[in-house]
Design a protein around this motif. Sequence first.
Motif, PDB file in Angstrom:
ATOM      1  N   UNK A  31       0.847  -1.213   0.000  1.00  0.00           N
ATOM      2  CA  UNK A  31       0.000   0.000   0.000  1.00  0.00           C
ATOM      3  C   UNK A  31       0.877   1.256   0.000  1.00  0.00           C
ATOM      4  N   UNK A  32       1.969   1.200   0.748  1.00  0.00           N
ATOM      5  CA  UNK A  32       2.873   2.352   0.793  1.00  0.00           C
ATOM      6  C   UNK A  32       3.460   2.625  -0.590  1.00  0.00           C
ATOM      7  N   UNK A  33       3.936   1.590  -1.244  1.00  0.00           N
ATOM      8  CA  UNK A  33       4.506   1.760  -2.596  1.00  0.00           C
ATOM      9  C   UNK A  33       3.474   2.364  -3.542  1.00  0.00           C
ATOM     10  N   UNK A  34       2.271   1.831  -3.474  1.00  0.00           N
ATOM     11  CA  UNK A  34       1.182   2.274  -4.348  1.00  0.00           C
ATOM     12  C   UNK A  34       0.854   3.750  -4.096  1.00  0.00           C
ATOM     13  N   UNK A  35       0.724   4.123  -2.828  1.00  0.00           N
ATOM     14  CA  UNK A  35       0.376   5.505  -2.482  1.00  0.00           C
ATOM     15  C   UNK A  35       1.460   6.494  -2.918  1.00  0.00           C
ATOM     16  N   UNK A  36       2.705   6.133  -2.666  1.00  0.00           N
ATOM     17  CA  UNK A  36       3.808   7.022  -3.031  1.00  0.00           C
ATOM     18  C   UNK A  36       3.799   7.284  -4.535  1.00  0.00           C
ATOM     19  N   UNK A  37       3.531   6.233  -5.295  1.00  0.00           N
ATOM     20  CA  UNK A  37       3.448   6.398  -6.762  1.00  0.00           C
ATOM     21  C   UNK A  37       2.227   7.222  -7.149  1.00  0.00           C
ATOM     22  N   UNK A  38       1.062   6.834  -6.639  1.00  0.00           N
ATOM     23  CA  UNK A  38      -0.197   7.511  -7.009  1.00  0.00           C
ATOM     24  C   UNK A  38      -0.164   9.000  -6.701  1.00  0.00           C
ATOM     25  N   UNK A  39       0.441   9.346  -5.584  1.00  0.00           N
ATOM     26  CA  UNK A  39       0.435  10.748  -5.142  1.00  0.00           C
ATOM     27  C   UNK A  39       1.631  11.535  -5.679  1.00  0.00           C
ATOM     28  N   UNK A  40       2.464  10.884  -6.463  1.00  0.00           N
ATOM     29  CA  UNK A  40       3.606  11.568  -7.072  1.00  0.00           C
ATOM     30  C   UNK A  40       4.657  12.010  -6.064  1.00  0.00           C
ATOM     31  N   UNK A  79       1.840  -0.828  15.032  1.00  0.00           N
ATOM     32  CA  UNK A  79       0.564  -1.399  14.600  1.00  0.00           C
ATOM     33  C   UNK A  79       0.162  -0.985  13.206  1.00  0.00           C
ATOM     34  N   UNK A  80       1.152  -0.867  12.324  1.00  0.00           N
ATOM     35  CA  UNK A  80       0.875  -0.368  10.974  1.00  0.00           C
ATOM     36  C   UNK A  80       0.070  -1.392  10.172  1.00  0.00           C
ATOM     37  N   UNK A  81      -0.896  -0.892   9.457  1.00  0.00           N
ATOM     38  CA  UNK A  81      -1.735  -1.679   8.549  1.00  0.00           C
ATOM     39  C   UNK A  81      -1.845  -0.880   7.252  1.00  0.00           C
ATOM     40  N   UNK A  82      -2.361  -1.476   6.184  1.00  0.00           N
ATOM     41  CA  UNK A  82      -2.557  -0.688   4.971  1.00  0.00           C
ATOM     42  C   UNK A  82      -3.435   0.536   5.215  1.00  0.00           C
ATOM     43  N   UNK A  83      -4.437   0.409   6.075  1.00  0.00           N
ATOM     44  CA  UNK A  83      -5.323   1.544   6.362  1.00  0.00           C
ATOM     45  C   UNK A  83      -4.572   2.644   7.119  1.00  0.00           C
ATOM     46  N   UNK A  84      -3.736   2.229   8.074  1.00  0.00           N
ATOM     47  CA  UNK A  84      -2.964   3.234   8.823  1.00  0.00           C
ATOM     48  C   UNK A  84      -1.945   3.924   7.918  1.00  0.00           C
ATOM     49  N   UNK A  85      -1.344   3.147   7.023  1.00  0.00           N
ATOM     50  CA  UNK A  85      -0.391   3.731   6.073  1.00  0.00           C
ATOM     51  C   UNK A  85      -1.068   4.873   5.316  1.00  0.00           C
ATOM     52  N   UNK A  86      -2.277   4.626   4.906  1.00  0.00           N
ATOM     53  CA  UNK A  86      -3.031   5.620   4.149  1.00  0.00           C
ATOM     54  C   UNK A  86      -3.155   6.920   4.950  1.00  0.00           C
ATOM     55  N   UNK A  87      -3.557   6.809   6.200  1.00  0.00           N
ATOM     56  CA  UNK A  87      -3.744   8.020   7.020  1.00  0.00           C
ATOM     57  C   UNK A  87      -2.397   8.673   7.346  1.00  0.00           C
ATOM     58  N   UNK A  88      -1.380   7.858   7.616  1.00  0.00           N
ATOM     59  CA  UNK A  88      -0.054   8.411   7.940  1.00  0.00           C
ATOM     60  C   UNK A  88       0.489   9.209   6.749  1.00  0.00           C
ATOM     61  N   UNK A  89       0.344   8.650   5.557  1.00  0.00           N
ATOM     62  CA  UNK A  89       0.856   9.359   4.377  1.00  0.00           C
ATOM     63  C   UNK A  89       0.104  10.669   4.177  1.00  0.00           C
ATOM     64  N   UNK A  90      -1.200  10.631   4.281  1.00  0.00           N
ATOM     65  CA  UNK A  90      -1.972  11.855   4.042  1.00  0.00           C
ATOM     66  C   UNK A  90      -1.789  12.875   5.167  1.00  0.00           C
ATOM     67  N   UNK A  91      -1.926  12.421   6.405  1.00  0.00           N
ATOM     68  CA  UNK A  91      -1.930  13.374   7.518  1.00  0.00           C
ATOM     69  C   UNK A  91      -0.528  13.813   7.943  1.00  0.00           C
ATOM     70  N   UNK A  92       0.416  12.874   8.010  1.00  0.00           N
ATOM     71  CA  UNK A  92       1.763  13.216   8.482  1.00  0.00           C
ATOM     72  C   UNK A  92       2.663  13.658   7.323  1.00  0.00           C
ATOM     73  N   UNK A  93       2.819  12.771   6.335  1.00  0.00           N
ATOM     74  CA  UNK A  93       3.804  13.054   5.275  1.00  0.00           C
ATOM     75  C   UNK A  93       3.366  14.255   4.431  1.00  0.00           C
TER      76      UNK A  93
END
Length: 116
Positions: A31-40, A79-93
Amino acid sequence: MSSVQHHLLLCATPTKALCGDPAVGAASWDRLKQLVRELGLEEPGRPKGVVLRTKADCLRVCCDGPVLLIWPEGLTYGGVTPERIERIVHQHVIGGEPIEEWIVRRTPFSRPLAPG
Ligand code: FES
């Protein structure tokens, strides 16, 4: 090379599997790889700098995993999960706002970062 905004290290599928379910770790990494690519986020011309990602074998936390360490803040999420990755990338990164309730360790640099 472009400047680096963040470096994300995920203990996803460690050799000794001390860090939670490797299946959850693997799914979180995908999920992390996918998000990083999708979001440029790894585009070389990104104005805020690129976001690097690394699948690490062990980040010396070895509990509450899978764990995700984010530099330069030195914050480790547990406790990282694909769902948490999503929120961490959007909210933190992207948003610059860490998610306090999921942080299991803080590892600041011993010297302050150079300004800029
Ligand atoms: S096994 Fe994940 S931090 Fe050590």
